[in-house]
Design a protein around this motif. Structure first.
Motif, PDB file in Angstrom:
ATOM      1  N   GLU A 103      -3.163   5.736  13.572  1.00 15.92           N
ATOM      2  CA  GLU A 103      -4.401   4.989  13.376  1.00 15.92           C
ATOM      3  C   GLU A 103      -5.238   5.595  12.253  1.00 15.92           C
ATOM      4  OE1 GLU A 103      -7.866   3.060  16.140  1.00 15.92           O
ATOM      5  OE2 GLU A 103      -7.204   5.076  16.638  1.00 15.92           O
ATOM      6  N   GLU A 104      -5.360   6.922  12.232  1.00 15.68           N
ATOM      7  CA  GLU A 104      -6.112   7.579  11.163  1.00 15.68           C
ATOM      8  C   GLU A 104      -5.501   7.278   9.803  1.00 15.68           C
ATOM      9  OE1 GLU A 104      -7.820  11.768  12.577  1.00 15.68           O
ATOM     10  OE2 GLU A 104      -5.710  11.546  13.082  1.00 15.68           O
ATOM     11  N   ALA A 105      -4.173   7.405   9.720  1.00 19.60           N
ATOM     12  CA  ALA A 105      -3.493   7.159   8.452  1.00 19.60           C
ATOM     13  C   ALA A 105      -3.656   5.712   8.014  1.00 19.60           C
ATOM     14  CB  ALA A 105      -2.010   7.505   8.594  1.00 19.60           C
ATOM     15  N   TYR A 106      -3.445   4.800   8.947  1.00 18.98           N
ATOM     16  CA  TYR A 106      -3.519   3.369   8.632  1.00 18.98           C
ATOM     17  C   TYR A 106      -4.905   2.979   8.120  1.00 18.98           C
ATOM     18  CZ  TYR A 106      -3.824  -1.657   9.552  1.00 18.98           C
ATOM     19  OH  TYR A 106      -4.044  -3.008   9.436  1.00 18.98           O
ATOM     20  N   LEU A 107      -5.936   3.360   8.858  1.00 22.04           N
ATOM     21  CA  LEU A 107      -7.292   2.977   8.477  1.00 22.04           C
ATOM     22  C   LEU A 107      -7.683   3.571   7.122  1.00 22.04           C
ATOM     23  CD1 LEU A 107      -9.113   3.295  11.925  1.00 22.04           C
ATOM     24  CD2 LEU A 107      -8.439   1.196  10.746  1.00 22.04           C
ATOM     25  N   ARG A 137       1.382   9.854   7.728  1.00 23.10           N
ATOM     26  CA  ARG A 137       0.462  10.898   8.180  1.00 23.10           C
ATOM     27  C   ARG A 137       0.280  11.960   7.099  1.00 23.10           C
ATOM     28  NH1 ARG A 137       3.597  11.125  13.907  1.00 23.10           N
ATOM     29  NH2 ARG A 137       2.207   9.806  15.128  1.00 23.10           N
ATOM     30  N   THR A 138       1.373  12.309   6.429  1.00 28.35           N
ATOM     31  CA  THR A 138       1.286  13.305   5.363  1.00 28.35           C
ATOM     32  C   THR A 138       0.471  12.772   4.191  1.00 28.35           C
ATOM     33  OG1 THR A 138       3.449  14.192   5.987  1.00 28.35           O
ATOM     34  CG2 THR A 138       2.645  14.730   3.782  1.00 28.35           C
ATOM     35  N   LYS A 139       0.597  11.481   3.935  1.00 23.97           N
ATOM     36  CA  LYS A 139      -0.086  10.866   2.793  1.00 23.97           C
ATOM     37  C   LYS A 139      -1.597  11.018   2.887  1.00 23.97           C
ATOM     38  CE  LYS A 139      -0.277   8.186  -0.899  1.00 23.97           C
ATOM     39  NZ  LYS A 139       0.253   8.611  -2.208  1.00 23.97           N
ATOM     40  N   VAL A 159       0.838  -1.195   0.000  1.00 20.04           N
ATOM     41  CA  VAL A 159       0.000   0.000   0.000  1.00 20.04           C
ATOM     42  C   VAL A 159       0.874   1.246   0.000  1.00 20.04           C
ATOM     43  CG1 VAL A 159      -1.765   1.307   1.258  1.00 20.04           C
ATOM     44  CG2 VAL A 159      -1.879  -1.204   1.178  1.00 20.04           C
ATOM     45  N   ILE A 160       1.852   1.302   0.905  1.00 19.15           N
ATOM     46  CA  ILE A 160       2.762   2.441   1.000  1.00 19.15           C
ATOM     47  C   ILE A 160       3.977   2.045   1.817  1.00 19.15           C
ATOM     48  CG2 ILE A 160       1.659   3.362   3.082  1.00 19.15           C
ATOM     49  CD1 ILE A 160       2.246   6.191   2.060  1.00 19.15           C
TER      50      ILE A 160
END
Length: 314
Positions: free
Chosen positions: A302-306, A224-226, A215-216
């Motif tokens: 968590e926000e970035a991952y989800l 987080r920037t993504k 994914v990345i």
């Protein structure tokens, strides 16, 4: 320098594609995480790199050795903790370590004894060295299994879900040990986990995988920037002050100001929060606002991952 390099790594089990065209590299001395939900292909990737299973397609090199042509050499230079580590429970902790040390080629008895003591002391197990492993807690067994993986001083260590199934206290203990381990042993660590706290605490870089696909890859800040989430500035005032809010909103670099009720906490969206914060605080003080605290808030892992996993699922 890269010590692990993969190109188009793929593994199929019948109709199931467990690893799907993975390309990535791991640098010497870093803790590199494979992060993803259960069934994402993390364990299969580690098993391929450790030469426990063969890839269907693609290639990989570990310390310059090809995984298909030099599998025996790779097994000699890596240490591995599998998701379900097998220890001989009828043997003592010391006997387990001694058995595997000899199997890994540590033939000199004095050297072997010194290495075993060093690791058991590091993992706080020396006092239990003569106790049978069957009497150990799950956390202690996990410590012993990691120590066993390190007994031959491997330059690369694969850790597959090292905190899985542990209570919070034991999991924290394992994280503390892994953090110290990368410095103590000077090893490159490839950490496979689905636990965000493990990734955030331990990894220099990580790769999110889902359904076998990449994914990345990047640092936690890259992730987080993504997701497009910029850090915001949070300013807590001693008391509400309408003039402060109007002053902050009028600053050139400020894009948005949100307040709570009764307007003592200001959440400020601003270009380059870190460099803008002194100017904002000065402006608040100039109009006689009383500042209790200033914090820069970043999007959570968590926000970035989800978000990234959801996007990868289409």
């Amino acid at each position: 320098m890269s010590v692990i390099e993969t190109e188009g790594l793929t593994k199929r089990f019948g109709r199931l594609t467990a690893v799907d065209d993975l390309t990535f590299e791991v640098r010497e001395g870093e803790v590199f995480g494979l992060l993803g939900p259960n069934g994402a292909g993390k364990t299969t990737t580690i098993r391929i790199l450790a030469c426990l299973v063969s890839p269907t397609e693609g290639s990989a090199r570990v310390l310059g050795h090809d995984i298909t042509g030099d599998s025996l050499r790779i097994r000699e230079v890596v240490g591995i903790l599998t998701e379900n580590p097998s220890l001989y429970e009828r043997l003592t902790a010391y006997e387990n370590m001694d058995f595997f040390a000899e199997a890994y080629g540590l033939e000199d008895q004095q050297e072997r004894r010194g290495r075993i003591r060093e690791l058991l002391e590091f993992f706080d197990l020396w006092g239990r060295r003569d106790d049978k492993v069957a009497t150990f807690s799950k956390g202690m067994k996990q410590k012993l299994a990691i120590a066993r993986a390190l007994v031959h001083r491997p330059p690369i260590v694969f850790l597959d879900e090292p905190t899985a199934g542990l209570d919070p206290e034991s999991a924290k203990g394992i994280r503390d040990l892994i953090e110290g381990l990368s410095h103590h042993e000077k090893s490159t660590i490839l950490l496979c986990t689905h636990r965000l706290e493990d990734a955030e605490r331990l990894c220099d870089r990580l790769m999110i995988v889902n359904r076998g696909k990449r994914v990345i890859v990047g640092t936690i800040d890259d992730l987080r920037t993504k997701i497009g989430g910029q850090p915001v500035l949070q300013v807590v005032l001693k008391e509400p002050n309408r003039k402060v809010i109007e002053t902050v909103r009028g600053l050139k670099r400020v894009r948005e100001v949100r307040t709570d009720d009764p307007a003592t906490t200001l959440t400020i969206t601003v270009d380059e929060a870190e460099s803008a914060s002194p100017e904002i605080v000065r402006s608040i003080v100039y109009v006689e606002g009383m500042v209790l605290s200033v914090n820069i808030l970043y999007p959570s892992l968590e926000e970035a991952y989800l978000k990234l996993v959801k996007e990868s699922q289409g």
